[in-house]
Scaffold this motif. Structure first.
Motif, PDB file in Angstrom:
ATOM      1  N   ASN A  11       0.813  -1.205   0.000  1.00 41.10           N
ATOM      2  CA  ASN A  11       0.000   0.000   0.000  1.00 41.10           C
ATOM      3  C   ASN A  11       0.854   1.267   0.000  1.00 41.10           C
ATOM      4  OD1 ASN A  11      -2.331   1.516  -0.005  1.00 41.10           O
ATOM      5  ND2 ASN A  11      -2.617   1.386   2.206  1.00 41.10           N
ATOM      6  N   ILE A  18      -0.055  -6.160   0.631  1.00 38.60           N
ATOM      7  CA  ILE A  18      -1.370  -6.438   0.054  1.00 38.60           C
ATOM      8  C   ILE A  18      -1.391  -7.846  -0.529  1.00 38.60           C
ATOM      9  CG2 ILE A  18      -3.031  -5.810  -1.737  1.00 38.60           C
ATOM     10  CD1 ILE A  18      -2.027  -2.904  -1.428  1.00 38.60           C
ATOM     11  N   CYS A  38      -6.708  -4.880   2.419  1.00 35.69           N
ATOM     12  CA  CYS A  38      -6.075  -3.568   2.492  1.00 35.69           C
ATOM     13  C   CYS A  38      -7.118  -2.599   3.031  1.00 35.69           C
ATOM     14  CB  CYS A  38      -5.579  -3.136   1.108  1.00 35.69           C
ATOM     15  SG  CYS A  38      -4.703  -1.565   1.118  1.00 35.69           S
ATOM     16  N   PRO A  41      -6.566   1.747   1.256  1.00 38.26           N
ATOM     17  CA  PRO A  41      -5.646   1.840   0.119  1.00 38.26           C
ATOM     18  C   PRO A  41      -5.453   3.277  -0.357  1.00 38.26           C
ATOM     19  CG  PRO A  41      -7.762   0.981  -0.601  1.00 38.26           C
ATOM     20  CD  PRO A  41      -7.818   1.089   0.897  1.00 38.26           C
ATOM     21  N   ILE A  50      -5.747  -3.285  -6.274  1.00 42.55           N
ATOM     22  CA  ILE A  50      -6.891  -4.008  -5.712  1.00 42.55           C
ATOM     23  C   ILE A  50      -7.736  -4.699  -6.795  1.00 42.55           C
ATOM     24  CG2 ILE A  50      -8.966  -3.838  -4.266  1.00 42.55           C
ATOM     25  CD1 ILE A  50      -6.293  -3.350  -2.720  1.00 42.55           C
TER      26      ILE A  50
END
Length: 149
Positions: A11, A18, A38, A41, A50
């Protein structure tokens, strides 16, 4: 001794882990790929990392257990990375408390020069730890083959 090509996503600069991937040098062996939730983020991570995870996030302790289990059958695992923070995140997963670590011994970390070994091609899915680890394996093995001839 088996080499595992390592990549992580985290992150932002200095941020929390992550996702992590280990791709064995032997293509017949299964890779390791996992992610943790996470919580907050960064905007860049929310947009570029993500959405590409491709696995359900799990708890950090669950991921640490699976990571250690994955490496436990290898008496001398060597994790190869092209970025120091990847090594730091992998090593931190082995720490379970003050003075305590997962029972993974004789682990070695090799940091390669990404510019030296890179084919110049990006990974099939940039910013996905698994695909980036695959690219690292391909680049390092191709580099070693060139140097051997």
């Amino acid at each position: 001794m088996m080499r595992y090509f390592l990549d992580t996503e985290f992150n932002g600069f200095g941020g929390a882990l992550i996702s992590i991937a280990l791709v064995p040098e032997d293509e017949e062996l299964a890779p390791f790929y996992a992610a943790v939730e996470c919580q907050d983020p960064t905007p860049w991570v929310a947009e570029h990392i993500i959405p590409l995870l491709d696995v359900e996030p799990e708890t950090r302790s669950g991921l640490a257990d699976r990571f250690a289990d994955y490496l436990s059958d290898d008496p001398e695992p060597v994790l190869v990375a092209d970025w120091p923070e990847d090594i730091a995140h992998a090593a931190r997963l082995l720490v379970i408390g003050p003075g305590l670590m997962k029972p993974v011994r004789n682990i070695r970390f090799d940091l390669v020069d990404a510019e030296l070994v890179s084919s110049g091609e990006g990974s099939a899915v940039p910013h996905n730890a698994y695909h980036d680890a695959l690219r690292l394996r391909a680049d390092v093995l191709a580099y070693e083959k060139r140097m051997a001839t």
